[in-house]
Design a protein around this motif. Structure first.
Motif, PDB file in Angstrom:
ATOM      1  N   ARG A 192      -7.222  37.933  -6.938  1.00 17.36           N
ATOM      2  CA  ARG A 192      -6.689  37.693  -5.587  1.00 17.36           C
ATOM      3  C   ARG A 192      -7.758  37.940  -4.529  1.00 17.36           C
ATOM      4  NH1 ARG A 192      -1.761  40.260  -7.781  1.00 17.36           N
ATOM      5  NH2 ARG A 192      -0.180  38.630  -7.906  1.00 17.36           N
ATOM      6  N   MET A 193      -8.526  39.003  -4.689  1.00 14.77           N
ATOM      7  CA  MET A 193      -9.579  39.319  -3.730  1.00 14.77           C
ATOM      8  C   MET A 193     -10.645  38.220  -3.724  1.00 14.77           C
ATOM      9  SD  MET A 193     -11.903  42.771  -3.348  1.00 14.77           S
ATOM     10  CE  MET A 193     -12.595  42.615  -4.984  1.00 14.77           C
ATOM     11  N   GLU A 194     -11.058  37.769  -4.903  1.00 13.48           N
ATOM     12  CA  GLU A 194     -12.053  36.704  -4.992  1.00 13.48           C
ATOM     13  C   GLU A 194     -11.539  35.418  -4.350  1.00 13.48           C
ATOM     14  OE1 GLU A 194     -12.681  36.618  -9.199  1.00 13.48           O
ATOM     15  OE2 GLU A 194     -14.414  37.936  -9.090  1.00 13.48           O
ATOM     16  N   ALA A 195     -10.274  35.079  -4.604  1.00 13.56           N
ATOM     17  CA  ALA A 195      -9.686  33.870  -4.022  1.00 13.56           C
ATOM     18  C   ALA A 195      -9.603  33.982  -2.505  1.00 13.56           C
ATOM     19  CB  ALA A 195      -8.306  33.619  -4.610  1.00 13.56           C
ATOM     20  N   GLU A 196      -9.227  35.164  -2.008  1.00 13.10           N
ATOM     21  CA  GLU A 196      -9.135  35.374  -0.558  1.00 13.10           C
ATOM     22  C   GLU A 196     -10.502  35.173   0.101  1.00 13.10           C
ATOM     23  OE1 GLU A 196      -7.969  38.888   2.614  1.00 13.10           O
ATOM     24  OE2 GLU A 196      -7.226  39.023   0.554  1.00 13.10           O
ATOM     25  N   ILE A 197     -11.551  35.701  -0.506  1.00 12.91           N
ATOM     26  CA  ILE A 197     -12.906  35.549   0.026  1.00 12.91           C
ATOM     27  C   ILE A 197     -13.336  34.087  -0.033  1.00 12.91           C
ATOM     28  CG2 ILE A 197     -15.344  36.099  -0.396  1.00 12.91           C
ATOM     29  CD1 ILE A 197     -14.326  38.900  -1.354  1.00 12.91           C
ATOM     30  N   ALA A 198     -13.091  33.439  -1.156  1.00 12.29           N
ATOM     31  CA  ALA A 198     -13.492  32.033  -1.319  1.00 12.29           C
ATOM     32  C   ALA A 198     -12.779  31.142  -0.311  1.00 12.29           C
ATOM     33  CB  ALA A 198     -13.204  31.569  -2.746  1.00 12.29           C
ATOM     34  N   PHE A 199     -11.472  31.313  -0.140  1.00  8.95           N
ATOM     35  CA  PHE A 199     -10.737  30.469   0.806  1.00  8.95           C
ATOM     36  C   PHE A 199     -11.116  30.778   2.246  1.00  8.95           C
ATOM     37  CE2 PHE A 199      -7.747  29.844  -2.816  1.00  8.95           C
ATOM     38  CZ  PHE A 199      -7.931  28.462  -2.909  1.00  8.95           C
ATOM     39  N   ALA A 200     -11.404  32.023   2.567  1.00  8.93           N
ATOM     40  CA  ALA A 200     -11.849  32.372   3.916  1.00  8.93           C
ATOM     41  C   ALA A 200     -13.189  31.708   4.224  1.00  8.93           C
ATOM     42  CB  ALA A 200     -11.955  33.893   4.062  1.00  8.93           C
ATOM     43  N   GLU A 201     -14.099  31.718   3.260  1.00 11.62           N
ATOM     44  CA  GLU A 201     -15.395  31.058   3.442  1.00 11.62           C
ATOM     45  C   GLU A 201     -15.224  29.549   3.603  1.00 11.62           C
ATOM     46  OE1 GLU A 201     -18.653  32.132   3.794  1.00 11.62           O
ATOM     47  OE2 GLU A 201     -17.678  34.067   4.101  1.00 11.62           O
ATOM     48  N   LEU A 202     -14.372  28.955   2.792  1.00 14.14           N
ATOM     49  CA  LEU A 202     -14.099  27.511   2.914  1.00 14.14           C
ATOM     50  C   LEU A 202     -13.519  27.186   4.285  1.00 14.14           C
ATOM     51  CD1 LEU A 202     -12.650  26.397  -0.539  1.00 14.14           C
ATOM     52  CD2 LEU A 202     -14.629  25.440   0.640  1.00 14.14           C
ATOM     53  N   ALA A 203     -12.552  27.978   4.736  1.00  9.03           N
ATOM     54  CA  ALA A 203     -11.913  27.735   6.025  1.00  9.03           C
ATOM     55  C   ALA A 203     -12.902  27.897   7.170  1.00  9.03           C
ATOM     56  CB  ALA A 203     -10.728  28.684   6.212  1.00  9.03           C
ATOM     57  N   GLN A 204     -13.830  28.830   7.041  1.00 10.31           N
ATOM     58  CA  GLN A 204     -14.830  29.030   8.086  1.00 10.31           C
ATOM     59  C   GLN A 204     -15.860  27.901   8.077  1.00 10.31           C
ATOM     60  OE1 GLN A 204     -16.863  32.778   7.842  1.00 10.31           O
ATOM     61  NE2 GLN A 204     -17.868  32.521   9.814  1.00 10.31           N
ATOM     62  N   THR A 205     -16.255  27.466   6.894  1.00 10.15           N
ATOM     63  CA  THR A 205     -17.256  26.404   6.769  1.00 10.15           C
ATOM     64  C   THR A 205     -16.677  25.032   7.102  1.00 10.15           C
ATOM     65  OG1 THR A 205     -18.317  27.692   5.027  1.00 10.15           O
ATOM     66  CG2 THR A 205     -18.960  25.386   5.209  1.00 10.15           C
ATOM     67  N   PHE A 206     -15.434  24.787   6.667  1.00  9.42           N
ATOM     68  CA  PHE A 206     -14.766  23.500   6.882  1.00  9.42           C
ATOM     69  C   PHE A 206     -13.414  23.749   7.550  1.00  9.42           C
ATOM     70  CE2 PHE A 206     -17.241  23.122   2.906  1.00  9.42           C
ATOM     71  CZ  PHE A 206     -18.132  22.124   3.284  1.00  9.42           C
ATOM     72  N   PRO A 207     -13.384  24.017   8.858  1.00  4.03           N
ATOM     73  CA  PRO A 207     -12.125  24.387   9.515  1.00  4.03           C
ATOM     74  C   PRO A 207     -11.116  23.240   9.650  1.00  4.03           C
ATOM     75  CG  PRO A 207     -13.883  24.243  11.126  1.00  4.03           C
ATOM     76  CD  PRO A 207     -14.520  24.076   9.776  1.00  4.03           C
ATOM     77  N   HIS A 208     -11.574  22.004   9.525  1.00  6.08           N
ATOM     78  CA  HIS A 208     -10.676  20.859   9.697  1.00  6.08           C
ATOM     79  C   HIS A 208     -10.621  20.050   8.398  1.00  6.08           C
ATOM     80  CE1 HIS A 208     -10.817  21.870  13.905  1.00  6.08           C
ATOM     81  NE2 HIS A 208     -12.133  21.807  13.870  1.00  6.08           N
ATOM     82  N   PHE A 209      -9.443  20.002   7.807  1.00 12.21           N
ATOM     83  CA  PHE A 209      -9.285  19.247   6.562  1.00 12.21           C
ATOM     84  C   PHE A 209      -7.849  18.760   6.435  1.00 12.21           C
ATOM     85  CE2 PHE A 209      -8.223  23.585   5.535  1.00 12.21           C
ATOM     86  CZ  PHE A 209      -7.127  23.471   4.705  1.00 12.21           C
ATOM     87  N   THR A 210      -7.668  17.777   5.588  1.00 14.27           N
ATOM     88  CA  THR A 210      -6.325  17.293   5.262  1.00 14.27           C
ATOM     89  C   THR A 210      -6.194  17.261   3.746  1.00 14.27           C
ATOM     90  OG1 THR A 210      -7.083  14.993   5.377  1.00 14.27           O
ATOM     91  CG2 THR A 210      -6.004  15.885   7.343  1.00 14.27           C
TER      92      THR A 210
END
Length: 105
Positions: free
Chosen positions: A58-76
């Protein structure tokens, strides 16, 4: 062994295979919703069969998704024509189409 239908109340301890919960419409309707709450998935087991590595995963997934959201804030996410692996053991997508945009879509 009696068969339970999806409109019957389900006790997770009664399931022969924990992943069978994904086949119950009252637990998981056949739609993609990453904001579903509560998210009663069985990815890490249940009760005494809970995965020992669940907290780390869960911690690894939270970090990975936070990084993705910060790097790519706009997606569909294209949730039309979702296809699942043909198995009775788990319910997993064969693929998920995500499009990243430079600005809000």
């Amino acid at each position: 062994m009696p068969v339970k239908h999806s409109d019957d109340p389900v006790d997770l301890d009664d399931l022969l295979c924990a992943e069978a919960v994904y086949r119950l419409a009252d637990f998981f309707p056949d739609e993609l919703d990453i904001t579903r709450t509560p998210n009663r998935h069985m990815g890490f087991g249940h009760g005494i069969h809970t995965c020992l590595g669940a907290s780390l995963a869960r911690m690894e997934a939270e970090i990975a998704f936070a990084e993705l959201a910060q790097t790519f804030p706009h997606f569909t996410v294209d949730d039309h024509d979702l296809r699942y692996e043909p198995t009775v053991v788990s319910r997993s997508l064969t693929q998920l189409h995500v499009t990243f945009h430079e600005s809000a879509a």
